[in-house]
Design an enzyme around this catalytic site. Structure first.
Site, PDB file in Angstrom:
ATOM      1  N   ALA A 203     -28.250  -1.721  57.149  1.00  0.00           N
ATOM      2  CA  ALA A 203     -28.469  -0.301  57.439  1.00  0.00           C
ATOM      3  C   ALA A 203     -28.448   0.581  56.197  1.00  0.00           C
ATOM      4  O   ALA A 203     -28.525   1.803  56.307  1.00  0.00           O
ATOM      5  CB  ALA A 203     -27.435   0.178  58.452  1.00  0.00           C
ATOM      6  N   GLY A 204     -28.316  -0.035  55.033  1.00  0.00           N
ATOM      7  CA  GLY A 204     -28.338   0.774  53.799  1.00  0.00           C
ATOM      8  C   GLY A 204     -27.150   1.709  53.677  1.00  0.00           C
ATOM      9  O   GLY A 204     -27.270   2.806  53.138  1.00  0.00           O
TER      10      GLY A 204
ATOM     11  N   GLY B  31     -23.864   3.371  46.363  1.00  0.00           N
ATOM     12  CA  GLY B  31     -23.981   2.758  45.039  1.00  0.00           C
ATOM     13  C   GLY B  31     -24.228   1.268  45.075  1.00  0.00           C
ATOM     14  O   GLY B  31     -24.123   0.589  44.057  1.00  0.00           O
TER      15      GLY B  31
ATOM     16  N   ALA C 202     -28.127  -3.671  46.647  1.00  0.00           N
ATOM     17  CA  ALA C 202     -28.638  -4.662  47.606  1.00  0.00           C
ATOM     18  C   ALA C 202     -28.659  -4.073  49.017  1.00  0.00           C
ATOM     19  O   ALA C 202     -29.635  -4.236  49.759  1.00  0.00           O
ATOM     20  CB  ALA C 202     -27.779  -5.923  47.574  1.00  0.00           C
ATOM     21  N   SER C 203     -27.595  -3.372  49.373  1.00  0.00           N
ATOM     22  CA  SER C 203     -27.532  -2.765  50.710  1.00  0.00           C
ATOM     23  C   SER C 203     -28.684  -1.776  50.885  1.00  0.00           C
ATOM     24  O   SER C 203     -29.372  -1.762  51.901  1.00  0.00           O
ATOM     25  CB  SER C 203     -26.170  -2.061  50.882  1.00  0.00           C
ATOM     26  OG  SER C 203     -26.242  -0.962  51.755  1.00  0.00           O
TER      27      SER C 203
ATOM     28  N   ARG D 183     -17.024   2.061  56.640  1.00  0.00           N
ATOM     29  CA  ARG D 183     -15.939   1.257  56.102  1.00  0.00           C
ATOM     30  C   ARG D 183     -14.584   1.913  56.387  1.00  0.00           C
ATOM     31  O   ARG D 183     -13.605   1.225  56.668  1.00  0.00           O
ATOM     32  CB  ARG D 183     -16.162   1.031  54.596  1.00  0.00           C
ATOM     33  CG  ARG D 183     -17.520   0.355  54.328  1.00  0.00           C
ATOM     34  CD  ARG D 183     -17.454  -0.853  53.455  1.00  0.00           C
ATOM     35  NE  ARG D 183     -16.540  -1.854  53.920  1.00  0.00           N
ATOM     36  CZ  ARG D 183     -16.182  -2.928  53.236  1.00  0.00           C
ATOM     37  NH1 ARG D 183     -16.678  -3.118  52.037  1.00  0.00           N
ATOM     38  NH2 ARG D 183     -15.344  -3.813  53.721  1.00  0.00           N
TER      39      ARG D 183
ATOM     40  N   GLU E  68     -10.355   0.939  47.700  1.00  0.00           N
ATOM     41  CA  GLU E  68     -11.220  -0.087  48.301  1.00  0.00           C
ATOM     42  C   GLU E  68     -10.582  -1.469  48.195  1.00  0.00           C
ATOM     43  O   GLU E  68     -11.267  -2.494  48.243  1.00  0.00           O
ATOM     44  CB  GLU E  68     -12.625  -0.024  47.677  1.00  0.00           C
ATOM     45  CG  GLU E  68     -13.224   1.389  47.720  1.00  0.00           C
ATOM     46  CD  GLU E  68     -14.422   1.578  48.653  1.00  0.00           C
ATOM     47  OE1 GLU E  68     -15.147   0.609  48.872  1.00  0.00           O
ATOM     48  OE2 GLU E  68     -14.621   2.711  49.148  1.00  0.00           O
TER      49      GLU E  68
ATOM     50  N   ARG F 214     -15.823   4.770  43.648  1.00  0.00           N
ATOM     51  CA  ARG F 214     -15.124   4.629  44.927  1.00  0.00           C
ATOM     52  C   ARG F 214     -13.607   4.489  44.788  1.00  0.00           C
ATOM     53  O   ARG F 214     -12.866   4.791  45.702  1.00  0.00           O
ATOM     54  CB  ARG F 214     -15.637   3.384  45.668  1.00  0.00           C
ATOM     55  CG  ARG F 214     -17.114   3.420  46.024  1.00  0.00           C
ATOM     56  CD  ARG F 214     -17.348   2.364  47.085  1.00  0.00           C
ATOM     57  NE  ARG F 214     -18.723   1.942  47.227  1.00  0.00           N
ATOM     58  CZ  ARG F 214     -19.101   1.044  48.117  1.00  0.00           C
ATOM     59  NH1 ARG F 214     -18.210   0.463  48.905  1.00  0.00           N
ATOM     60  NH2 ARG F 214     -20.359   0.690  48.217  1.00  0.00           N
TER      61      ARG F 214
ATOM     62  N   HIS G 235     -17.927  -1.952  43.064  1.00  0.00           N
ATOM     63  CA  HIS G 235     -16.543  -2.460  43.010  1.00  0.00           C
ATOM     64  C   HIS G 235     -16.405  -3.259  41.713  1.00  0.00           C
ATOM     65  O   HIS G 235     -17.359  -3.921  41.287  1.00  0.00           O
ATOM     66  CB  HIS G 235     -16.248  -3.417  44.184  1.00  0.00           C
ATOM     67  CG  HIS G 235     -16.177  -2.755  45.516  1.00  0.00           C
ATOM     68  ND1 HIS G 235     -16.675  -3.328  46.668  1.00  0.00           N
ATOM     69  CD2 HIS G 235     -15.655  -1.565  45.900  1.00  0.00           C
ATOM     70  CE1 HIS G 235     -16.470  -2.519  47.698  1.00  0.00           C
ATOM     71  NE2 HIS G 235     -15.852  -1.447  47.254  1.00  0.00           N
TER      72      HIS G 235
ATOM     73  N   ASP H 285     -15.145  -6.042  41.300  1.00  0.00           N
ATOM     74  CA  ASP H 285     -15.360  -7.487  41.465  1.00  0.00           C
ATOM     75  C   ASP H 285     -16.841  -7.868  41.400  1.00  0.00           C
ATOM     76  O   ASP H 285     -17.194  -9.035  41.545  1.00  0.00           O
ATOM     77  CB  ASP H 285     -14.661  -8.049  42.718  1.00  0.00           C
ATOM     78  CG  ASP H 285     -15.254  -7.577  44.029  1.00  0.00           C
ATOM     79  OD1 ASP H 285     -16.221  -6.793  44.026  1.00  0.00           O
ATOM     80  OD2 ASP H 285     -14.735  -8.004  45.094  1.00  0.00           O
TER      81      ASP H 285
ATOM     82  N   CYS I  46     -16.383 -11.168  47.492  1.00  0.00           N
ATOM     83  CA  CYS I  46     -16.244 -10.041  48.435  1.00  0.00           C
ATOM     84  C   CYS I  46     -15.743 -10.515  49.783  1.00  0.00           C
ATOM     85  O   CYS I  46     -15.108  -9.759  50.519  1.00  0.00           O
ATOM     86  CB  CYS I  46     -17.594  -9.366  48.662  1.00  0.00           C
ATOM     87  SG  CYS I  46     -18.250  -8.524  47.228  1.00  0.00           S
TER      88      CYS I  46
END
Ligand SMILES: NCCC[C@H](NC(=O)CCC(=O)O)C(=O)O
Length: 449
Positions: A25-26, A30, A33-34, A144, A180, A220, A256, A258, A373
């Site tokens: 759903a985008g 930031g 890929a999403s 989230r 996060e 974030r 993030h 990571d 993740c």
């Protein structure tokens, strides 16, 4: 290996089981890929199978492996709170009509990325010798942020014994305290039973240096949240390091830390652009670990920031196997990228890693979530481990049951138009109802009571 080995402190990976409404759903701020996969059809069955296959691979390496169940979706309580009313089908239909974005928010399977579920500190590091959990407030995005309460409930169910575990409330939900979870937190130690050094990485500092922050995307993680957690978890200040992300990295898609750095025991594997002031971060880590840390920094000329984000090289997991090998579990994308693949060959030759194993996580990767993740690391002593809800640990039997469960309940594909389908809601609740039974947690979600 003999079975006379004394029980030791271990690091358990709690992976998020990917839920039946997994969709694109985008929604990730930031998260390149999403955004680039928004509204693409998704494959929930393949997604869940890929995530489970990764857990099976880790378990085969000798890493203790458990799971966190998906959160109930659709999140009807959220939709009602947002003003959509009527019976369940009407709530879904009106949300779809007036705000497909909010419908997708209430359908997201984003709790799969358990690196963002919480920050966890092992008992060896806490003044009261208990394991501390703080669920992440995930305040940057609504899909989230609405995970936090259920995450807190799940962690309390799975780690119930107050002699061993302390569950804190999430850091107050405010943008100045964005948190996060473990995706921005790394612990360094010799062996898992030894006291560690904890690094809290942040993108924004509420004390007002935000002029130097990212320009394109939001930071974030706040420094303030890390400070709160270090206090709550009763960490020794000499064994805590704060490190600021490079704002250029955030603007290149490192939402993030990571995505650009991974630590395991005394190794930090990161890109040279990960931190704003790499030399002072290295100095602080050396001091806190009394020079025990090994830092492998990959220069921009070997792997560009953009390629690091595209391949998720640093979102690999590093694990110690039962044969005491150090294995990098990397996304398939790293094998397909000639430069990254060559670098990994050299790192194996140079003994940074004994081996690289590649995993296919395409469905999660397309939403910006790689191997690291999908896991929350929890270090547990034998006594602590024995008190954890046993049903969430992978066994051969549970794996077979989960494979059948996925195949029976998950759709092969989902489009944005399917998200309001009342049958999808029924299928999703039915699946979760069976799952919580399968893993011995019983009726834990509102729709089950
Ligand atoms: N650690 C990886 C987290 C990925 C997650 N993606 C998302 O939420 C994408 C959901 C979507 O676009 O449908 C995020 O950006 O927080």
């Amino acid at each position: 290996m003999t079975n006379t080995t004394a029980p030791t402190t271990v690091e358990v990976n709690f992976d998020g089981l990917i839920g039946p409404t997994h969709n694109f759903a985008g929604l990730g701020p930031g998260n390149l890929a999403s955004w680039s996969h928004r509204r693409a059809p998704s494959n929930p069955r393949a997604a869940a199978r890929q995530g489970l296959a990764k857990m099976v691979r880790l378990r085969a390496l000798g890493v203790p492996q458990a799971l966190l169940p998906p959160q109930p979706r659709p999140n009807l309580a959220l939709l009602r709170r947002l003003g959509f009313s009527g019976d369940d089908a009407a709530v879904l239909a009106t949300a779809q009509k007036h705000s497909p974005h909010l419908l997708a928010t209430a359908m997201s399977s984003s709790s799969m990325w358990t690196a963002n579920a919480a920050t966890v500190c092992p008992s060896a590091d806490a003044a009261d010798r208990r394991v501390h959990f703080t669920p992440a407030n995930l305040v940057t995005s609504l899909h989230r942020a609405s995970e936090t309460d259920i995450t807190a409930m799940l962690l309390k169910r799975i780690f119930p014994d107050p002699r061993f575990f302390v569950h804190h409330d999430a850091v107050p939900s405010s943008t100045e305290m964005g948190d996060e979870g473990a995706a921005n937190h790394t612990r360094f130690c010799d062996t898992f039973d030894a006291p560690g050094v904890q690094m809290f990485v942040y993108g924004s500092d509420s004390r007002g240096d935000d002029a130097s922050g990212p320009k394109r995307f939001v930071a974030r993680q706040s420094k303030a949240a890390g400070e709160v957690i270090a206090r709550l978890h009763r960490l020794h200040p000499d064994r805590v390091v704060f490190a600021k992300q490079n704002p250029r990295a955030i603007d290149a898609g490192v939402f993030h830390n990571d995505v650009i750095a991974v630590g395991h025991r005394q190794l930090l594997f990161c890109h040279e652009q990960a931190f704003e002031q790499p030399s002072s971060v290295i100095e602080d880590l050396r001091r806190a670990t009394q020079d025990a840390i090994r830092i492998v920094q990959v220069p921009e000329e070997r792997v560009s920031l953009d390629d690091a984000v595209a391949t998720y090289l640093f979102n690999s997991q590093i694990v110690t196997t039962e044969n005491d090998e150090t294995v990098l579990v990397a996304p398939e994308d790293c094998r397909r990228h000639a430069g990254v693949h060559a670098l990994l060959g050299e790192l194996v030759e140079g003994k940074t890693f004994d081996r690289v194993e590649y995993v296919d996580l395409k469905q999660s990767m397309d939403n910006g979530g790689g191997p690291a993740c999908l896991r929350l690391r929890v270090v547990l002593t034998p006594d602590e481990l024995a008190s954890v809800a046993a049903g969430v640990f992978l066994t051969d039997q549970l794996v077979t049951q989960l494979e059948h469960w996925i195949d029976r309940h998950y759709r092969e594909s989902l489009t944005a138009a399917d998200l309001a389908d009342p049958d999808l809601m029924k299928e999703s609740y039915q699946a979760l109802d069976e799952l919580t039974d399968l893993i011995g947690l019983g009726a834990i979600y509102d729709f089950q009571t």
